[in-house]
Design an enzyme around this catalytic site. Structure first.
Site, PDB file in Angstrom:
ATOM      1  N   LYS A 129       0.827  -1.204   0.000  1.00 26.97           N
ATOM      2  CA  LYS A 129       0.000   0.000   0.000  1.00 26.97           C
ATOM      3  C   LYS A 129       0.869   1.265   0.000  1.00 26.97           C
ATOM      4  CE  LYS A 129      -3.681  -2.554   0.186  1.00 26.97           C
ATOM      5  NZ  LYS A 129      -3.019  -3.855   0.065  1.00 26.97           N
ATOM      6  N   GLU A 153      -3.127   7.351   7.686  1.00 27.57           N
ATOM      7  CA  GLU A 153      -4.038   8.088   6.832  1.00 27.57           C
ATOM      8  C   GLU A 153      -4.962   8.947   7.690  1.00 27.57           C
ATOM      9  OE1 GLU A 153      -4.875   5.382   2.830  1.00 27.57           O
ATOM     10  OE2 GLU A 153      -6.398   5.557   4.382  1.00 27.57           O
ATOM     11  N   HIS A 186     -15.581  -4.244   7.541  1.00 23.18           N
ATOM     12  CA  HIS A 186     -14.724  -3.901   6.406  1.00 23.18           C
ATOM     13  C   HIS A 186     -14.812  -4.909   5.261  1.00 23.18           C
ATOM     14  CE1 HIS A 186     -12.970  -0.792   8.924  1.00 23.18           C
ATOM     15  NE2 HIS A 186     -12.716  -1.692   9.846  1.00 23.18           N
ATOM     16  N   ARG A 246      -6.580  -8.325  -9.569  1.00 27.09           N
ATOM     17  CA  ARG A 246      -7.266  -9.588  -9.849  1.00 27.09           C
ATOM     18  C   ARG A 246      -8.703  -9.302 -10.243  1.00 27.09           C
ATOM     19  NH1 ARG A 246     -10.578  -9.543  -5.494  1.00 27.09           N
ATOM     20  NH2 ARG A 246      -9.731  -8.803  -3.511  1.00 27.09           N
TER      21      ARG A 246
END
Length: 499
Positions: free
Chosen positions: A116, A200, A235, A292
């Site tokens: 990430k 973040e 999530h 994917r």
């Protein structure tokens, strides 16, 4: 074109790829663990090879066993599906080294987007904005404290190699930071073998919207609209839509163009998905790229008419994209519900076991991508997904109505399922208006659990609603083996008052 394709997966996605192979007249090869010896994908494939015991690490995650099965079957390509090894750069490289084409992106693209932190840094060079935060791993607790203060609380701590809600922490204040750092690093190391994390800024009440991209090896790329993936629990996506209720043509174009910049940043080819957070002012921020095929790809296929699995195969075989961006046409709306063997009345606990009765829905605008059959025993070893039920309509309201009809036709006995849960959610006013955010399911569950504390007058109304429901069920249109729970009764009470 390939002479034989091995599918390195199980369940409904393996069945989906096998069907695409049949339509392309390509023999298919299944692999299976001991728990899946009688599975649907094994029955449907032209060949099938055992790869080990039930635990995934000894079968579906065992690269050498899958490569060995491919060599034994003389397959010249491997499709990874999603999950398991689908985003494993080492597996993609092993396929290439064994002389089998990996139906997906290059190992380098998988590795770049799998980190990430590296992904955020790469897309920033192409002018794609991420959620405000760090572009490098947090080196120390002191650095984390300094960055958190500059970004401003609340913040999110995220694992660099994360996904699926793992290695993720919400930190509301400086008092929580030290323990959150420790726990996030520990979870990241256990889940991904990498304890690097980044910060973040927390985005309040966001939408989670992703863009489907497809690119060939010759620099051609398209975006095929968006998917609304905001309805999540822990999530994890549970309901997906295409298009999003909040996206207008201009925002779709801007997000699509940003997604194609991500494709360039990654040197990407084949099908992939670029995920964004959209805030309340409709500003969008890059989250990650899934290298994917996505679980929720059917809603895109229903709205655009594209067959994403066939496109994957053609591109992997070296063919150019058969269409340009101007030829991507979105028509109508589609919605998908993930039907799980789980018990909503028991905190959505998995409900493995034998499927005694299975009657799947059909009719106009209904698609059921399933990996099970009547008599099959849902194993405890894997994700308990039964099927992905999708509906299409000329409008969002029609797609929802068809989904509600399909859910009422769906009959599963012998195990618990979340079908009734979806019926309740689809009737919710906020959902119907499309005004939800990522906290919708949590708030919805909390409000429905409060039904257990209803005053007697409301309980009487709930009993009347339940009686009406039972009368309808006895006619055969709403037959279900699930018992009545407080949140079900509350939902029926609300519907009775609104009628």
């Amino acid at each position: 074109m390939f002479s034989k394709i091995l599918i390195a997966n199980r369940g409904e996605i393996a069945v989906r790829v096998i069907r695409a192979c049949r339509e392309l007249d390509i023999p298919s090869v299944a692999v299976y663990s001991e728990a899946d010896r009688g599975a649907l994908h094994v029955r449907m494939a032209d060949e099938a090879y055992a790869i080990g015991p039930a635990p995934a690490r000894e079968s579906y995650l065992a690269i050498e066993k899958i490569i060995g099965a491919g060599k034994k079957a003389r397959a010249d390509a491997i499709h990874p599906g999603y999950g398991f090894l689908a985003e494993n750069a080492a597996f993609a490289k092993a396929c290439e080294e064994a002389g089998m084409t990996f139906i997906g992106p290059s190992p380098a693209s998988i590795a770049l987007m799998g980190s990430k932190i590296q992904a955020r840094r790469a897309v920033a060079e192409y002018g794609v904005e991420s959620v405000p935060g760090t572009l490098d791993p947090i080196a120390s607790d002191d650095e984390a404290r300094s960055i958190a203060l500059s970004v401003g609380y609340p913040i999110m701590l995220k694992a660099s190699g994360g996904g699926g809600g793992k290695g993720l922490r919400f930190v509301e204040s400086a008092d929580e930071l030290e323990s959150a750092l420790r726990n996030t690093r520990s979870e990241a190391l256990a889940a991904f073998g990498d304890d690097s994390i980044y910060i973040e800024k927390f985005v309040d009440k966001p939408r989670h919207i992703e863009i489907q991209v497809v690119a060939d090896r010759y620099g051609n790329a398209i975006y095929a609209g968006e998917r609304e993936c905001t309805i999540q629990r822990r999530h994890q996506k549970v309901i997906e839509e295409c298009p999003s209720p909040i996206i207008d043509p201009d925002l779709r174009r801007r997000m699509g163009e940003a997604a194609l910049k991500v494709v360039k940043a990654a040197g990407y080819y084949n099908a992939g998905t670029v995920e964004f957070l959209v805030d309340q002012q409709r500003r969008f921020y890059f989250l990650e790229m899934n290298t994917r095929l996505q679980v929720e790809h059917p809603v895109t296929e229903l709205v655009t008419g594209l067959d994403l699995v066939k496109l994957q195969i053609h591109i992997a075989a070296g063919e150019p994209l058969p269409l340009r961006q101007s030829e991507v046409i979105m028509r109508g709306a589609a919605i998908e519900c993930r039907i799980y063997a789980e018990d909503p009345e028991n905190n959505f606990f998995p409900s493995p076991g034998r499927i005694a009765t299975l009657k799947t829905p059909s009719g106009p605008g209904v698609r059921d991508d399933s990996g099970v059959y009547e008599g099959w025993t849902v194993p405890i070893d894997y994700d308990p997904l039964i099927s992905k039920l999708a509906s299409w309509g000329s409008t969002r309201d029609e797609a929802i109505a068809r989904m509600q009809r399909a859910l009422r036709e769906y009959r599963i006995e012998g195990i618990k399922s979340n079908i009734q849960f979806f019926l309740e959610v689809l009737s919710d006013t906020e959902f119907r208006k499309g005004t939800f955010d990522t906290g919708f399911i949590n708030h919805w569950l909390q409000s429905h659990e409060s039904a257990a504390k209803l005053p007697q007058s409301d309980r009487d109304l709930a009993a009347i609603a339940a009686a009406i429901f039972d009368t309808q069920r006895s006619s055969g249109t709403l037959k279900t083996s699930q018992s009545k729970s407080a949140w079900k009764l509350d939902g029926r009470r609300r519907n009775l008052r609104n009628s």
